[in-house]
Design a protein around this motif. Structure first.
Motif, PDB file in Angstrom:
ATOM      1  N   LEU A  96       0.546  -1.222   0.224  1.00  0.00           N
ATOM      2  CA  LEU A  96      -0.550   0.257  -0.210  1.00  0.00           C
ATOM      3  C   LEU A  96       0.506   1.338   0.221  1.00  0.00           C
ATOM      4  O   LEU A  96       0.696   1.810  -0.517  1.00  0.00           O
ATOM      5  CB  LEU A  96      -1.302   0.112   1.359  1.00  0.00           C
ATOM      6  CG  LEU A  96      -2.390   1.071   1.712  1.00  0.00           C
ATOM      7  CD1 LEU A  96      -3.081   1.782   0.719  1.00  0.00           C
ATOM      8  CD2 LEU A  96      -2.667   0.929   2.489  1.00  0.00           C
ATOM      9  N   ILE A 100       0.947   4.045  -2.471  1.00  0.00           N
ATOM     10  CA  ILE A 100       0.293   5.406  -2.621  1.00  0.00           C
ATOM     11  C   ILE A 100       1.287   6.848  -2.870  1.00  0.00           C
ATOM     12  O   ILE A 100       1.001   7.351  -3.521  1.00  0.00           O
ATOM     13  CB  ILE A 100       0.143   5.416  -0.815  1.00  0.00           C
ATOM     14  CG1 ILE A 100      -1.682   5.416  -0.635  1.00  0.00           C
ATOM     15  CG2 ILE A 100       0.283   7.384  -0.692  1.00  0.00           C
ATOM     16  CD1 ILE A 100      -1.467   5.252   0.711  1.00  0.00           C
ATOM     17  N   ASP A 121      -7.347   4.733  -3.228  1.00  0.00           N
ATOM     18  CA  ASP A 121      -6.906   4.223  -1.952  1.00  0.00           C
ATOM     19  C   ASP A 121      -7.805   2.049  -2.470  1.00  0.00           C
ATOM     20  O   ASP A 121      -8.558   2.004  -2.555  1.00  0.00           O
ATOM     21  CB  ASP A 121      -8.095   4.595  -0.438  1.00  0.00           C
ATOM     22  CG  ASP A 121      -7.346   3.439   0.092  1.00  0.00           C
ATOM     23  OD1 ASP A 121      -6.762   2.520  -0.207  1.00  0.00           O
ATOM     24  OD2 ASP A 121      -7.890   4.060   1.200  1.00  0.00           O
ATOM     25  N   CYS A 123      -7.384  -0.428  -0.206  1.00  0.00           N
ATOM     26  CA  CYS A 123      -7.892  -0.892   0.839  1.00  0.00           C
ATOM     27  C   CYS A 123      -9.762   0.275   0.981  1.00  0.00           C
ATOM     28  O   CYS A 123     -10.237  -1.212   1.298  1.00  0.00           O
ATOM     29  CB  CYS A 123      -7.440  -0.015   2.885  1.00  0.00           C
ATOM     30  SG  CYS A 123      -5.761  -0.672   2.381  1.00  0.00           S
ATOM     31  N   SER A 124      -9.607   1.219   0.088  1.00  0.00           N
ATOM     32  CA  SER A 124     -11.470   1.080   0.734  1.00  0.00           C
ATOM     33  C   SER A 124     -12.381   1.223  -0.392  1.00  0.00           C
ATOM     34  O   SER A 124     -12.956   1.512  -0.586  1.00  0.00           O
ATOM     35  CB  SER A 124     -10.888   2.824   1.686  1.00  0.00           C
ATOM     36  OG  SER A 124     -10.660   3.685   0.326  1.00  0.00           O
ATOM     37  N   MET A 128      -8.306   8.934  -3.980  1.00  0.00           N
ATOM     38  CA  MET A 128      -7.811   9.634  -2.594  1.00  0.00           C
ATOM     39  C   MET A 128      -7.417  11.203  -2.557  1.00  0.00           C
ATOM     40  O   MET A 128      -7.413  11.669  -1.752  1.00  0.00           O
ATOM     41  CB  MET A 128      -6.184   9.403  -2.729  1.00  0.00           C
ATOM     42  CG  MET A 128      -5.901   7.902  -2.491  1.00  0.00           C
ATOM     43  SD  MET A 128      -5.732   6.851  -0.594  1.00  0.00           S
ATOM     44  CE  MET A 128      -4.868   7.560  -0.159  1.00  0.00           C
TER      45      MET A 128
END
Length: 196
Positions: A96, A100, A121, A123-124, A128
């Motif tokens: 991650l 990023i 993102d 994860c979600s 971003m």
């Protein structure tokens, strides 16, 4: 570099086939990166996620037609990410952070030129940079559409399988509304990754 089998797996929207790149020559964190016009099957999902955020930016040069672009990235994980445990979570955090830094760099470069860019993102599934976006983007569906990578269902999750790395893969996507030649040059200017 890609093998002949992988080259035949890329979609008609492909502008730059998958290649291994690094953010800096001093890192060992490779990302497989490619460039695509956003194809019709993903336009609807893109619209749900971003609305018309990209239309707030205009082509500063005025000489190149702007099209929506997708920059799918995949990282080879050191572990099979389908497994569970603290070591898997640490590996996901590492991947991650690499993405990023990469997404932030590309988006900052394009935004500094006056173009719209954002990254998801992983994860979600949410953007971003763009505000007030609450729809989730499916990385797995995107990789299936853009790269013809395969996926399978495991319970309620859809698992991406990379042609070389299997499920030891971490997918994440960047989007841009910019001239394709500028984005392509930006990607090509990055240091090549290992085995490139």
């Amino acid at each position: 570099m890609m093998t002949n089998n992988q080259a035949s797996e890329t979609s008609p929207s492909s502008l730059l086939p998958p290649r291994l790149v690094r953010l800096t020559a001093s890192t060992e964190d490779d990302l497989e990166c490619s460039l695509h016009y956003l194809p019709k099957p993903l336009m609807r999902e893109f619209g749900h996620v971003f609305n018309d955020q990209y239309l707030k930016f205009v082509d500063q040069a005025g000489d190149s037609p702007l099209r929506l672009l997708a920059i799918p990235t995949n990282q080879r994980a050191r572990e099979d990410l389908v497994a569970v445990g603290d070591h898997i979570e640490r590996e996901k955090d590492r991947l991650l952070n690499v993405f990023i830094a990469f997404g932030k760099y590309l988006c900052e470069q394009l935004r500094a030129m006056g173009y719209w860019a954002d990254y998801i993102d992983p994860c979600s599934g949410l953007p971003m940079i763009s505000l007030n976006c609450n729809k989730v983007y499916s990385e797995v569906d995107g990789m299936e559409c853009l790269l013809n990578y395969k996926a399978y269902n495991a319970g309620f999750c859809k698992i991406l399988t990379h042609p070389r790395w299997g499920s030891a893969v971490y997918p994440a996507t960047i989007f841009a509304h910019a001239p394709s030649d500028i984005v392509k040059s930006l990607i090509e200017s990055l240091p090549s990754g290992e085995n490139a």
